[in-house]
Design a protein around this motif. Structure first.
Motif, short mmCIF file in Angstrom:
data_model
loop_
_atom_site.label_atom_id
_atom_site.label_comp_id
_atom_site.label_asym_id
_atom_site.label_seq_id
_atom_site.Cartn_x
_atom_site.Cartn_y
_atom_site.Cartn_z
N CYS A 172 0.82 -1.21 0.00
CA CYS A 172 0.00 0.00 0.00
C CYS A 172 0.86 1.26 0.00
CB CYS A 172 -0.92 0.01 1.22
SG CYS A 172 -2.34 -1.11 1.08
N LEU A 173 1.97 1.21 0.72
CA LEU A 173 2.86 2.37 0.72
C LEU A 173 3.41 2.65 -0.67
CD1 LEU A 173 4.89 1.88 4.03
CD2 LEU A 173 3.26 3.70 3.52
N ALA A 174 3.66 1.58 -1.43
CA ALA A 174 4.21 1.75 -2.77
C ALA A 174 3.17 2.22 -3.77
CB ALA A 174 4.83 0.44 -3.25
N SER A 175 1.90 1.88 -3.53
CA SER A 175 0.86 2.18 -4.52
C SER A 175 0.00 3.37 -4.16
CB SER A 175 -0.05 0.95 -4.70
OG SER A 175 -0.67 0.62 -3.47
N GLN A 176 0.11 3.85 -2.93
CA GLN A 176 -0.74 4.97 -2.52
C GLN A 176 -0.38 6.22 -3.30
OE1 GLN A 176 -0.52 5.49 1.70
NE2 GLN A 176 -2.22 4.14 2.10
N THR A 177 -1.39 6.90 -3.77
CA THR A 177 -1.20 8.19 -4.44
C THR A 177 -2.10 9.20 -3.80
OG1 THR A 177 -2.86 7.58 -6.09
CG2 THR A 177 -0.56 7.18 -6.66
N THR A 178 -1.60 10.37 -3.66
CA THR A 178 -2.39 11.44 -3.05
C THR A 178 -2.39 12.64 -3.98
OG1 THR A 178 -0.43 12.22 -1.90
CG2 THR A 178 -1.87 10.71 -0.71
N ILE A 179 -3.40 13.47 -3.84
CA ILE A 179 -3.49 14.68 -4.64
C ILE A 179 -2.58 15.72 -4.02
CG2 ILE A 179 -5.04 16.48 -5.48
CD1 ILE A 179 -7.31 14.55 -5.32
N THR A 180 -1.49 16.00 -4.71
CA THR A 180 -0.56 17.01 -4.21
C THR A 180 -0.29 18.02 -5.31
OG1 THR A 180 1.31 15.65 -4.91
CG2 THR A 180 0.57 15.41 -2.63
N ASN A 181 0.05 19.21 -4.93
CA ASN A 181 0.36 20.27 -5.87
C ASN A 181 1.87 20.29 -6.08
OD1 ASN A 181 0.38 22.49 -7.49
ND2 ASN A 181 -0.08 23.97 -5.86
N ASP A 182 2.30 19.72 -7.27
CA ASP A 182 3.73 19.63 -7.56
C ASP A 182 4.26 20.84 -8.29
OD1 ASP A 182 3.84 17.14 -6.38
OD2 ASP A 182 3.34 16.09 -8.23
N ASN A 183 3.40 21.81 -8.62
CA ASN A 183 3.85 23.00 -9.33
C ASN A 183 4.82 23.80 -8.47
OD1 ASN A 183 1.38 21.96 -10.30
ND2 ASN A 183 1.05 23.80 -11.50
N LEU A 184 5.92 24.20 -9.10
CA LEU A 184 6.89 25.03 -8.39
C LEU A 184 6.38 26.47 -8.33
CD1 LEU A 184 10.19 23.66 -9.99
CD2 LEU A 184 9.28 23.16 -7.72
N ASN A 185 6.49 27.10 -7.18
CA ASN A 185 6.02 28.47 -7.04
C ASN A 185 7.20 29.42 -6.87
OD1 ASN A 185 6.72 28.55 -4.15
ND2 ASN A 185 4.95 27.18 -3.91
N TRP A 186 6.91 30.70 -7.00
CA TRP A 186 7.96 31.72 -6.98
C TRP A 186 8.66 31.81 -5.62
CZ3 TRP A 186 7.85 35.83 -3.58
CH2 TRP A 186 6.65 36.03 -2.90
N GLN A 187 7.97 31.36 -4.56
CA GLN A 187 8.57 31.46 -3.23
C GLN A 187 9.81 30.59 -3.10
OE1 GLN A 187 5.17 30.38 -0.90
NE2 GLN A 187 4.44 32.48 -0.70
N SER A 188 9.92 29.56 -3.94
CA SER A 188 11.11 28.71 -3.90
C SER A 188 12.31 29.38 -4.58
CB SER A 188 10.81 27.38 -4.59
OG SER A 188 9.71 26.72 -3.99
N PHE A 189 12.06 30.44 -5.36
CA PHE A 189 13.14 31.07 -6.13
C PHE A 189 13.27 32.57 -5.87
CE2 PHE A 189 11.82 27.33 -8.43
CZ PHE A 189 13.01 26.75 -8.86
N TRP A 190 12.54 33.08 -4.88
CA TRP A 190 12.55 34.53 -4.71
C TRP A 190 13.95 35.05 -4.35
CZ3 TRP A 190 14.04 37.24 -0.42
CH2 TRP A 190 14.18 36.54 0.77
#
Length: 625
Positions: free
Chosen positions: A524-542
């Motif tokens: 289950c740990l290998a197959s579980q998928t969750t809805i996550t926001n993988d988009n990179l935002n500007w706060q990571s590069f400010w």
């Protein structure tokens, strides 16, 4: 008043501490009075069970003696009330209740009280107390010097309810000879929390589950204070009915996956929650569809805006620094702008071939290339992940979509969730389907009998343990009080249980129990998928953006300062003196030339020819002519 209380009442007062007015019982006057009192009282009131004289009878007898002595001391016929009172106040003798002597119209001797402890159908004396001498264990130690012992000295002599020798923390519900009746829900949708099984060839039941384990650990802590025992009784009904049974005192307490709610707390006492609870929605999952604009997804909208802004700012700085010294920036302003834009944009792919002439431009481009390297690497990695890793997306967008489309939804049949969906989330009752077992949810969802299932957070974890493929859970903002144990209102045991739950939480025993019951398998740990926001935002590069923008700005300012001093030096060579107005005009002319490109391109960063200005009024902007 203990002398006049029925023995059956006294037996229910075990452990009670009280006071009695003390008087001597082993002297001849009292022994004689006691014998005559019993004979007379028993003959007149044979139905009574207690013939011992109490303090009130003793004081009544002493009052008669005082008045009799006062009357006998008055000689002649002058027996007025004032004379009688005066004679009474002169009394000075020892009677059954103690010394009779008045001072300031009050008894001189302070009353002495014995401290008693009710045990069984009788009581024992622990010590004595008076307002003048305080506490003492022996009335013989009371003297004129007084004794002011603390009540704590008598604590070891007290026998509390349940034959306890230590001071209890509050009212003890049961004695050690009685067992608490604990109600346990036997009809639960998820057996990982509570499971009641019949034992073969026996009338007893087996109780297991996460909630049972938590209560057993709590009981170990509480039993260090109270010698309590518990008996479990299965309850085949709803959770509301189980809470009612505690309220009506059928059960002393109830344990299980019982949610703490405000309307329930009006009738029973809840302990501290031992697990968090909130509303979740489980829906079927489908493969994520490939979209035409997938290449834009690695960055958020804000990220694209910030990247474009820093790009155009760098284009402007490069054009401003290179346009007078670089031949490739010659021509109309449209060609110049296109050259600067192409130069900066092609650096994104490290394909620029144009040379730069200014050292300031080289610094700007160097920092910009570092930003480009970070952006390229992040974009490539994120896009590759989106295109190569299989993803699932929810078949339902949100709760509003379910309401708007009159979709069927499921919930636990015995839970409060059904009423919550109708009253708070405004679902129609006809669109609700009650599910009685955790094993029915997968089939109901897969066959589209229900579009979504609404469960509390602990149930959602239990569901995904068994059904880790093909479902997506979404946590909603609706929060509840968590799971707690139920006791009768104002029960002192509830406070001790709450304290024990906090102890288990602090020593991480609760975390260990959760891991024991709710850790998913490796599959289950290998197959579980969750809805996550993988988009990179500007706060990571400010930080990079700020570094690039500040570097470009500083280089631009240094460039203008350098050019200004060059122009000023030329002016000094042409004139022996200068004034501030001349310098101001030169600065304006420098900026104007830099923007318009009216300079000698052949000089290529060499010093400009001296410019002589004889009259300020003679200078005009070429574009204004």
């Amino acid at each position: 008043m203990l002398d006049y209380v029925n023995a059956s009442v006294i037996s229910s007062m075990e452990g009670v501490i009280g006071i009695k007015t003390y008087f001597v019982k082993d002297k001849r006057p009292f022994i004689s009075f006691n014998r005559h009192f019993k004979e007379i009282f028993q003959s007149k009131y044979p139905e009574e069970y207690n013939f011992e004289p109490g303090i009130h009878a003793i004081r009544a007898f002493d009052s008669i003696i005082v008045i009799t002595n006062a009357l006998n001391s008055i000689r002649g016929n002058n027996r007025s009330p004032s004379m009688l009172l005066k004679s009474i106040l002169l009394s000075n003798f020892t009677s059954l209740s103690g010394r009779i002597h008045f001072q300031s119209r009050q008894l001189w001797q302070s009353p002495l009280f014995s401290i008693v402890n009710v045990i069984g159908k009788s009581y024992k004396e622990l010590g004595f107390w008076s307002s003048k001498f305080g506490f003492t264990e022996n009335n013989k130690s009371i003297n004129d010097d007084g004794s002011d012992d603390n009540m704590e000295a008598l604590e070891d002599l007290v026998t509390w309810t349940g034959n306890l020798k230590h001071t209890p923390k509050g009212r003890v519900m049961l004695t050690n000879t009685e067992a608490m009746r604990i109600g346990v829900p036997s009809k639960t949708a998820f057996e990982k929390f509570v499971k009641v099984e019949a034992i073969s060839n026996s009338t007893e039941k087996r109780y297991s589950g996460f909630c049972i384990d938590v209560f057993e650990e709590v009981l170990k802590i509480v039993q260090k204070k109270y010698p309590i025992r518990v008996d479990y009784f299965p309850y085949d009904g709803t959770y509301e009915g189980l809470i009612d049974e505690v309220f009506y005192k059928t059960f002393d307490a109830a344990i299980g996956d019982i949610t703490i709610l405000a309307n329930r707390s009006k009738y029973v006492e809840f302990t501290q929650p031992f697990i968090e609870s909130r509303l979740t929605m489980i829906v079927t999952a489908k493969p994520e569809a490939q979209k035409a604009w997938m290449f834009l997804r690695p960055f958020t909208k804000e990220m694209w805006v910030f990247t474009s802004a820093i790009l155009f700012y760098t284009v402007f700085i490069v054009w401003l620094l290179e346009r007078q010294s670089n031949p490739e920036f010659e021509g109309p302003w449209r060609n110049q702008l296109a050259t600067a834009l192409w130069f900066t944009y092609s650096s994104l792919f490290f394909t620029q071939r144009e040379r730069v002439h200014s050292n300031y431009t080289r610094v700007v481009v160097l920092v910009w290339l570092f930003v480009v390297l970070a952006l390229n690497s992040s974009y490539t990695a994120n896009l590759s992940s989106m295109l190569t890793v299989s993803r699932l997306e929810s078949s339902v967008t949100n709760v509003e979509w379910l309401r708007r489309n009159n979709a069927k939804v499921g919930c636990d049949a015995d839970s409060f969730i059904g009423d919550y969906l109708v009253n708070n989330l405004k679902f129609k009752m006809d669109n609700l389907k009650k599910i009685h077992s955790e094993y029915d949810y997968p089939s109901e969802l897969q066959t589209s009998n229900i579009t979504a299932a609404f469960l509390e957070l602990p149930y959602e974890k239990a569901f995904l343990l068994e059904n880790c493929n093909g479902y997506i859970a979404t946590e909603l903002p609706d929060r509840f009080g968590g799971f707690g144990f139920v006791f009768q209102k104002d029960s002192p045991i509830a406070a001790s249980v709450s304290e024990a739950i906090l102890t288990l939480s602090e020593n991480e025993k609760l975390k260990q129990l959760e891991a024991q019951w709710f850790t998913p398998s490796k599959e289950c740990l290998a197959s579980q998928t969750t809805i996550t926001n993988d988009n990179l935002n500007w706060q990571s590069f400010w930080g990079l953006y700020a570094f690039s923008g500040i570097t470009s700005t500083i280089c631009c300012l240094l460039f203008f300062i350098h050019r200004f001093y060059q122009r000023r030096h030329q002016v000094k060579e042409g004139y022996s003196t200068t004034n501030h107005e001349d310098l101001s005009i030169e600065l304006v002319k420098l900026v104007d030339d830099q923007l318009d490109g009216h300079s000698n391109m052949a000089t290529n960063n060499q010093l400009l020819e001296p410019v002589v200005i004889s009259d300020v009024s003679s200078y005009r902007n070429p574009h204004l002519s």
